[in-house]
Structures are given as structure tokens and as C-alpha cells.
Design a protein around this motif. Structure first.
Motif, PDB file in Angstrom:
ATOM      1  N   THR A  65       0.809  -1.230   0.000  1.00 14.59           N
ATOM      2  CA  THR A  65       0.000   0.000   0.000  1.00 14.59           C
ATOM      3  C   THR A  65       0.839   1.276   0.000  1.00 14.59           C
ATOM      4  OG1 THR A  65      -0.112  -0.003   2.427  1.00 14.59           O
ATOM      5  CG2 THR A  65      -1.874  -1.154   1.248  1.00 14.59           C
ATOM      6  N   TYR A 111       3.715   4.329  -0.853  1.00 13.76           N
ATOM      7  CA  TYR A 111       4.018   5.240  -1.957  1.00 13.76           C
ATOM      8  C   TYR A 111       5.384   4.906  -2.540  1.00 13.76           C
ATOM      9  CZ  TYR A 111       0.482   8.415   0.107  1.00 13.76           C
ATOM     10  OH  TYR A 111      -0.666   8.968   0.619  1.00 13.76           O
ATOM     11  N   SER A 112       5.534   5.059  -3.838  1.00 10.60           N
ATOM     12  CA  SER A 112       6.871   5.097  -4.417  1.00 10.60           C
ATOM     13  C   SER A 112       7.493   6.426  -4.015  1.00 10.60           C
ATOM     14  CB  SER A 112       6.805   4.994  -5.943  1.00 10.60           C
ATOM     15  OG  SER A 112       6.212   6.171  -6.485  1.00 10.60           O
ATOM     16  N   TYR A 113       8.798   6.580  -4.222  1.00  9.15           N
ATOM     17  CA  TYR A 113       9.434   7.848  -3.844  1.00  9.15           C
ATOM     18  C   TYR A 113       8.833   9.005  -4.637  1.00  9.15           C
ATOM     19  CZ  TYR A 113      12.944  11.392  -2.846  1.00  9.15           C
ATOM     20  OH  TYR A 113      13.571  12.555  -2.455  1.00  9.15           O
ATOM     21  N   GLU A 139       5.868   9.263  -5.905  1.00  9.79           N
ATOM     22  CA  GLU A 139       4.513   9.525  -5.414  1.00  9.79           C
ATOM     23  C   GLU A 139       4.571  10.294  -4.089  1.00  9.79           C
ATOM     24  OE1 GLU A 139       2.183   5.614  -7.250  1.00  9.79           O
ATOM     25  OE2 GLU A 139       3.112   5.529  -5.254  1.00  9.79           O
ATOM     26  N   TYR A 140       5.503   9.910  -3.220  1.00  8.98           N
ATOM     27  CA  TYR A 140       5.657  10.599  -1.940  1.00  8.98           C
ATOM     28  C   TYR A 140       6.098  12.049  -2.153  1.00  8.98           C
ATOM     29  CZ  TYR A 140       7.296  11.678   2.791  1.00  8.98           C
ATOM     30  OH  TYR A 140       7.499  12.269   4.020  1.00  8.98           O
ATOM     31  N   ASN A 188       5.538  13.879  -4.759  1.00  2.77           N
ATOM     32  CA  ASN A 188       4.392  14.619  -5.298  1.00  2.77           C
ATOM     33  C   ASN A 188       3.401  14.971  -4.192  1.00  2.77           C
ATOM     34  OD1 ASN A 188       5.344  14.560  -7.927  1.00  2.77           O
ATOM     35  ND2 ASN A 188       4.210  12.706  -8.478  1.00  2.77           N
ATOM     36  N   LEU A 189       3.199  14.022  -3.266  1.00  2.00           N
ATOM     37  CA  LEU A 189       2.300  14.261  -2.137  1.00  2.00           C
ATOM     38  C   LEU A 189       2.793  15.429  -1.286  1.00  2.00           C
ATOM     39  CD1 LEU A 189      -0.026  13.411  -0.172  1.00  2.00           C
ATOM     40  CD2 LEU A 189       1.655  11.899   0.928  1.00  2.00           C
ATOM     41  N   THR A 205       0.828  16.026   6.186  1.00  2.00           N
ATOM     42  CA  THR A 205       0.257  14.703   6.388  1.00  2.00           C
ATOM     43  C   THR A 205      -0.136  14.545   7.853  1.00  2.00           C
ATOM     44  OG1 THR A 205       2.467  13.796   6.792  1.00  2.00           O
ATOM     45  CG2 THR A 205       1.606  13.609   4.544  1.00  2.00           C
ATOM     46  N   SER A 225       9.551   1.655  -0.528  1.00  2.00           N
ATOM     47  CA  SER A 225       8.130   1.951  -0.379  1.00  2.00           C
ATOM     48  C   SER A 225       7.950   2.781   0.890  1.00  2.00           C
ATOM     49  CB  SER A 225       7.337   0.642  -0.280  1.00  2.00           C
ATOM     50  OG  SER A 225       5.952   0.888  -0.298  1.00  2.00           O
TER      51      SER A 225
END
Length: 202
Positions: free
Chosen positions: A15, A17-19, A21-22, A24-25, A36, A112
């Protein structure tokens, strides 16, 4: 029935995040003035913005020695790194770019990232001196799906600085936390890299 640690970690890996994706978050939250986690505050928002800038800089400027690169590329076994973090965590901003760069150099090593406060069942299995300190890296043997090592929340060199300061002054001050960021800037990720290379020996 309570899930065993391996099952919890497997869930985290599936579940997480890829780096990218993280990143971007965190970037998106920084733009919106958010962070967060369940608690929102001006301080957490400012830390998120700071960390976004720091990670962007580390992503561009991190350099590894030829020796370090060779060691990373020589890893043959499959290794999964599951890392607990939050956007506001000051110690995560220098560590995650180092972890990512290592995984970019060797497809056998994967990264992850999961959010601590959304995964307390996992966090509580990997406390540091009884506390939920982050970032916390959990290294998993890719073939056996077993935990082989952990790292975090800081490099051994940074931990020594903190332990010495606490012994002399008690609580960590805002001034010391600024000094710690200065240490990270001068260190250029090398003490984190040094620690993580030792993990690859396991």
C-alpha cells in the motif's frame, strides 16, 4: 487475531508510496499549506514546506563516491525497504533522497514509503527507545519476506550529536534543531549513506 510482523510489513509494502509519489504528495501539501497526519497546524505546514525544499535540493545535489556506487550495484539479493515517514519530519528530508538514490542504482533494492500515523500497527512494532521516531526504515529480504534489519530515525553520527546535547542540556532546543539541519547540509547525506551501506551487508 493479531497479524504477525511479516504480514504487517507485507501490507505496508503493497500500500506504500513510491518515492516519486511521496515527493508529489509532499509538494502538493506544501503548496496548499497542509501536512500529512490527522493534526494540521501552521508549524507542521511550515515544516512540510521546508522539507519539500530540502528534498528537492537533495535530489539534485546528492553525490555518491565510486566505491559506494560499486557496492550498491554489487547487491544481488532482492531487498525491500519499507519506510515510515510524515511530510513534516525534519529527519526524513535528508534521509529519503539518499534511500531513493540507492534504489535507483540497483533494481534489486526497492523503496516503499508509508505514513506513520496511518500505520500505527506497523510503527508500534518498530519503536526507537519506546518512541514512534521517524523516519524508520525496515529492511525485508525479498525472497524470504522476513525483516533482516532496521534503521532510523537518524544516522549514527547525528544520533551521537543529539545524545551529547541531551546529556549536557536536557531537552532539544529550537536552536539545536537548526544546528542539526546545518550538520545535515554539511554532511551532504554521507553519514546516512554510510549507515545504509552497512545494512546492505546483512
Amino acid at each position: 487475531m493479531e497479524l504477525v510482523i511479516e504480514d504487517l510489513v507485507k501490507k505496508g509494502l503493497e500500500t506504500g508510496y513510491s518515492y516519486s509519489e511521496y515527493r508529489n504528495l509532499v509538494s502538493d501539501l506544501a503548496e496548499k499549506g497542509l501536512a500529512t497526519g490527522p493534526v494540521q497546524s501552521e508549524a507542521l505546514s511550515q515544516y512540510t514546506q521546508l522539507n519539500n525544499s530540502r528534498m528537492r535540493r537533495w535530489d539534485k545535489t546528492l553525490k555518491f563516491s565510486d566505491e559506494a556506487v560499486a557496492k550498491i550495484k554489487s547487491v544481488q539479493q532482492k531487498i525491500s525497504w519499507l519506510v515510515l515517514s510524515e511530510s513534516w519530519c525534519g529527519d526524513a528530508s535528508p534521509a529519503l533522497p539518499v534511500m531513493n538514490k540507492i534504489t535507483e542504482l540497483n533494481p534489486n533494492i526497492s523503496l516503499s514509503i508509508i505514513l506513520r500515523d496511518e500505520n500505527l500497527d506497523i510503527m508500534n512494532q518498530f519503536l526507537t527507545n519506546g518512541g514512534m521516531s521517524i523516519p524508520k526504515l525496515i529492511a525485508i529480504d525479498g525472497d524470504e519476506n522476513t525483516v533482516v534489519a532496521t534503521w532510523g530515525p537518524r544516522s549514527m553520527k547525528a544520533t551521537k550529536l543529539i545524545d551529547t546535547y541531551k546529556a549536557e542540556n536536557g531537552q532539544l532546543t529550537a536552536e539545536f534543531k537548526q544546528d542539526l539541519q546545518i550538520f545535515y547540509n554539511k554532511d551532504k547525506g554521507q553519514s546516512i549513506l554510510e549507515d545504509l551501506l552497512k545494512l546492505l551487508d546483512n
